[in-house]
Design a protein around this motif. Structure first.
Motif, mmCIF file in Angstrom:
data_model
loop_
_atom_site.group_PDB
_atom_site.id
_atom_site.type_symbol
_atom_site.label_atom_id
_atom_site.label_comp_id
_atom_site.label_asym_id
_atom_site.label_seq_id
_atom_site.Cartn_x
_atom_site.Cartn_y
_atom_site.Cartn_z
ATOM 1 N N GLU A 1 2.091 -9.634 6.041
ATOM 2 C CA GLU A 1 2.123 -11.075 5.808
ATOM 3 C C GLU A 1 2.427 -11.411 4.354
ATOM 4 O O GLU A 1 3.200 -12.306 4.055
ATOM 5 N N GLU A 2 1.810 -10.658 3.425
ATOM 6 C CA GLU A 2 1.934 -10.974 1.995
ATOM 7 C C GLU A 2 2.553 -9.813 1.242
ATOM 8 O O GLU A 2 2.184 -8.657 1.452
ATOM 9 N N ASN A 3 3.500 -10.127 0.366
ATOM 10 C CA ASN A 3 4.075 -9.112 -0.515
ATOM 11 C C ASN A 3 3.407 -9.253 -1.888
ATOM 12 O O ASN A 3 3.538 -10.278 -2.557
ATOM 13 N N LYS A 4 2.681 -8.214 -2.301
ATOM 14 C CA LYS A 4 1.908 -8.270 -3.543
ATOM 15 C C LYS A 4 2.718 -7.915 -4.786
ATOM 16 O O LYS A 4 2.172 -7.925 -5.899
ATOM 17 N N LEU B 1 2.057 -4.101 0.604
ATOM 18 C CA LEU B 1 0.604 -4.058 0.469
ATOM 19 C C LEU B 1 0.184 -3.413 -0.852
ATOM 20 O O LEU B 1 -0.776 -3.848 -1.494
ATOM 21 N N TYR B 2 0.911 -2.383 -1.247
ATOM 22 C CA TYR B 2 0.583 -1.668 -2.487
ATOM 23 C C TYR B 2 0.960 -2.497 -3.717
ATOM 24 O O TYR B 2 0.278 -2.451 -4.747
ATOM 25 N N GLY B 3 2.079 -3.230 -3.598
ATOM 26 C CA GLY B 3 2.489 -4.094 -4.700
ATOM 27 C C GLY B 3 3.663 -3.591 -5.504
ATOM 28 O O GLY B 3 3.943 -4.111 -6.584
ATOM 29 N N THR B 4 4.393 -2.594 -4.987
ATOM 30 C CA THR B 4 5.589 -2.157 -5.699
ATOM 31 C C THR B 4 6.829 -2.797 -5.075
ATOM 32 O O THR B 4 6.977 -2.816 -3.849
ATOM 33 N N PRO B 5 7.720 -3.334 -5.902
ATOM 34 C CA PRO B 5 8.983 -3.842 -5.369
ATOM 35 C C PRO B 5 10.000 -2.725 -5.155
ATOM 36 O O PRO B 5 11.058 -2.955 -4.566
#
Length: 704
Positions: free
Chosen positions: A359-362, A111-115
């Protein structure tokens, strides 16, 4: 009475807790599929009133961490994480943990967007997990497991379940032994399982496991000890491979052992090329490994004669050598050679379901450790390098959840320099640790006895079970559950507005579990087949859908696509030099949760170094002498007591990891034992998995 998972380590055994007045008692939940309690678990209730425990959030003011409110602590964390979002660089946040909280952290990172959610695996099960992905399409140690109670012969490689303990695994091994199961242990040290159970202990030289297993493969192929029907149907053993560049010809032979011509180029089957890898090392077996040809014969014949109810255990702590990925590829291939996959008594694919809470990886950029090691499961040392150098991109903030980096990762000097340079460090934990001393904000987590947890699939089971975790008592201090902390951060950052109840409903809906039944029983079983599912009824999660003896993924990434032994120049060269090996003690984890408990410290107050009696006599060292260890790879020196025994190779020293705590916040742990990580280099790695070659560090040992 409350149903709980024991979180005194990360195995999460099923327990029950009862409360009588101010007394909290814990016991194994015998109705749970993974019941058990050990010395660590029995000590758990002490955490409630532990004088050193984190009792509230802390925030840094100058050189001090001072108590603060949750509002102020979370405001600070939110502010610092939002700055990275506003810059457009969520990847500048890294998060690390030790298994616990994985599902929630995967959600938060996505959700945050860090891999950069990266665990401890480079010093643990990284190589076997990468190998399992390559050969079997499986994942970590809990995705496949031997069917111990029904096995007739089990080989353990460097694994010691009696100290790196999951009580239910020990129970299942005991059940198999009662039925006549034989055990062989391959390990430079005669560990507890070797002493108690082994019908044969094979003390091979550290770093030579791949050579030994390739020799077993060679012996088995030359003597026809392989399941031809299984390999033809369910593996790519008969895949034709061009010999000049080892690229696949994308055709299969009708023979497993074949060499010939195609398109004017030499080709051979993957199985033939595998045999040739074994042929390279077999004539030098004893010189390389110290093992005998009878050892190879013993392993091969017992695996073959007891098939399919025989198995090479899938391993756990496997980050030992520069070719450890090839070690475990070899081990999984041998299991396939005897056709034991998903067979009673063999190597079973766990049928438990996965849980995904987003659901979504940012995340938009590559995970930082995968830039250098594209196939790694985790190589957290790359985070330290990025903090210090800003390359390949900077890491400015770090969230550490329930793990002590100083006690976990190699090259303690590197760890401390990186932590000191961080722009922002937030720690979530129950107890203080070495890493807490570097934090800007500390978020005090409630103990596992004071918090509810989301229902989850049970870890160490072959069948599909789901259990719950209920708090036994209300929090004693101003602490919060980890799920509350993450969901509150998600809300404040504008990422989501989920609650415990909404996530719980999501999980139960996905798993098809009735909430009332689950909470009345504490755990429920999802009906599933155990045996003969993979690869017979369902394909494996590999590119071919089969067991990959030849790894197409390795070839695509420029690696040698078959298991091969990598020659090593690292070795002891003087009488006072030793391979340094390390492992798990029965009474502690390497995290912050157990080392500060007085009863456990009393049982295991330090980590002496163990050396062979003959070598000790040559050096004039006696049992319980004080010695100095000097690492030839890091240059660091430590002092400790020595333990002299016949149960270890002459060229090898062994100690337990996790000791040598530096934080004075851990009043009981402080000053006990030494930090073995200071002696281990972060530079010697397995180039495929990115894991630390922990057993290829040489130390000098001198009497003080």
């Amino acid at each position: 009475m409350a149903f709980l998972r024991c979180y005194m380590c990360k195995n999460a055994c099923g327990i029950i807790a009862t409360v009588e007045g101010k007394v909290v008692r814990v016991a194994a939940n015998r109705n749970h599929p993974q019941p058990g309690i050990c010395g660590r678990g029995a000590a758990g209730p002490y955490l409630l009133t532990h004088p050193d425990r984190l009792k509230s959030p802390l925030i840094r003011e100058g050189d001090q961490l001072v108590p603060t409110s949750w509002e102020k602590a979370l405001d600070e964390v939110t502010k610092r994480l939002k700055e990275l979002l506003d810059e457009g660089h969520p990847e500048y946040l890294a998060i690390t943990y030790h298994d616990y909280g994985k599902e929630l952290l995967e959600r938060f990172a996505a959700l945050y967007g860090t891999p950069n959610l990266i665990g401890h695996e480079s010093v643990c099960h990284g190589p076997r997990t990468v190998a399992a992905e390559l050969v079997l399409g499986a994942e970590g140690p809990r995705s496949i497991d031997p069917d111990y109670p029904n096995s007739k012969f089990v080989v353990f490689i460097g694994r010691n379940p009696l100290e790196g303990i999951v009580p239910d695994i020990v129970r299942r091994i005991e059940e198999g032994r009662k039925k006549g199961m034989k055990i062989a242990v391959i390990d430079p040290r005669k560990s507890a399982i070797a002493q108690r159970y082994a019908d044969r202990w094979i003390p091979i030289r550290p770093g030579t496991d791949t050579a030994f297993l390739l020799s077993v493969i060679y012996y088995m192929i030359k003597n026809g000890m392989y399941d031809e029907d299984f390999l033809k149907k369910y593996s790519n053993a008969s895949l034709l491979v061009y010999e000049d560049d080892l690229s696949p010809a994308n055709e299969y032979s009708d023979k497993l052992i074949y060499e010939g011509q195609k398109d004017g180029r030499r080709v051979a089957t993957a199985f033939y090329l595998l045999m040739k890898e074994g042929e390279k090392v077999y004539p030098r077996l004893t010189y390389i490994t110290g093992a005998t040809y009878d050892d190879v014969k013993y392993i091969a014949e017992n695996l073959w004669e007891n098939r399919p109810s025989a198995v090479i255990d899938d391993g756990w702590h496997t980050s030992f050598s520069t070719d450890s990925t090839y070690t475990w590829m070899s081990a999984f291939i041998i299991n396939a050679m005897i056709g034991n996959l998903d067979k009673k008594g063999g190597l079973i694919f766990s049928k438990k379901p996965g849980v995904k809470l987003y659901e979504e990886n940012k995340a938009k950029v590559k995970r930082i450790d995968k830039i250098r090691y594209p196939l790694t499961y985790a190589a957290f040392q790359e985070v330290y390098r990025a903090i210090l150098t800003g390359s390949p991109y900077p890491i400015k903030a770090l969230m550490v959840v329930g793990t002590n980096l100083d006690g976990r990762d190699p090259n303690s000097d590197l760890v401390r320099r990186a932590l000191s340079k961080l722009d922002f460090l937030v720690v979530v934990d129950v107890m203080p640790s070495d890493v807490t001393d570097y934090a800007d904000v500390v978020l005090a987590e409630s103990t596992y006895l004071e918090r509810d947890e989301l229902p989850l699939p049970v870890g160490w089971t072959l069948e599909a079970w789901v259990d719950i975790h209920q708090k036994a008592v209300e929090p004693y201090y101003d602490t919060k559950p980890f799920w509350w902390i993450l969901l509150e951060l998600e809300r404040r950052l504008g990422l989501a507005n989920d609650t415990f109840d909404s996530l719980q409903d999501m999980i139960l809906s996905k798993l098809g579990i009735n909430k009332e039944e689950l909470y009345s029983k504490g755990c429920v079983k999802i009906p599933t087949e155990i045996y003969e599912v993979y690869p017979y009824k369902k394909e494996l999660n590999t590119p071919s859908g089969k067991v990959e003896i030849y790894s197409t993924i390795l070839h695509e990434h420029g690696y040698y696509p078959l298991p091969t032994y990598i020659e090593k120049n690292v070795m002891p060269r003087e009488d006072d030099e030793f391979y340094l090996t390390s492992g798990h003690t029965l009474y502690h984890t390497q995290d912050s949760i157990t080392f500060d408990i007085p009863t456990l410290i009393k049982l295991a107050p330090e980590n002496p170094v163990t050396i062979n009696k003959k070598r000790a006599e040559k050096l004039g060292i006696k049992d319980n002498d004080e010695v100095e260890l000097i690492s030839l790879t890091t240059g660091q020196r430590v002092r400790c007591k020595v333990r002299v025994t016949d149960d270890i190779r002459e060229d090898t020293a062994f100690t337990y990891f996790g000791f040598g705590r530096h934080s004075k916040g851990e009043k009981f742990a402080y000053g006990h034992g030494f930090d073995v990580n200071s002696l281990i280099s972060d530079q010697i790695t397995d180039p495929i998995s990115g894991s630390i070659a922990q057993s290829l560090n040489i130390v000098k040992i001198r009497k003080v």
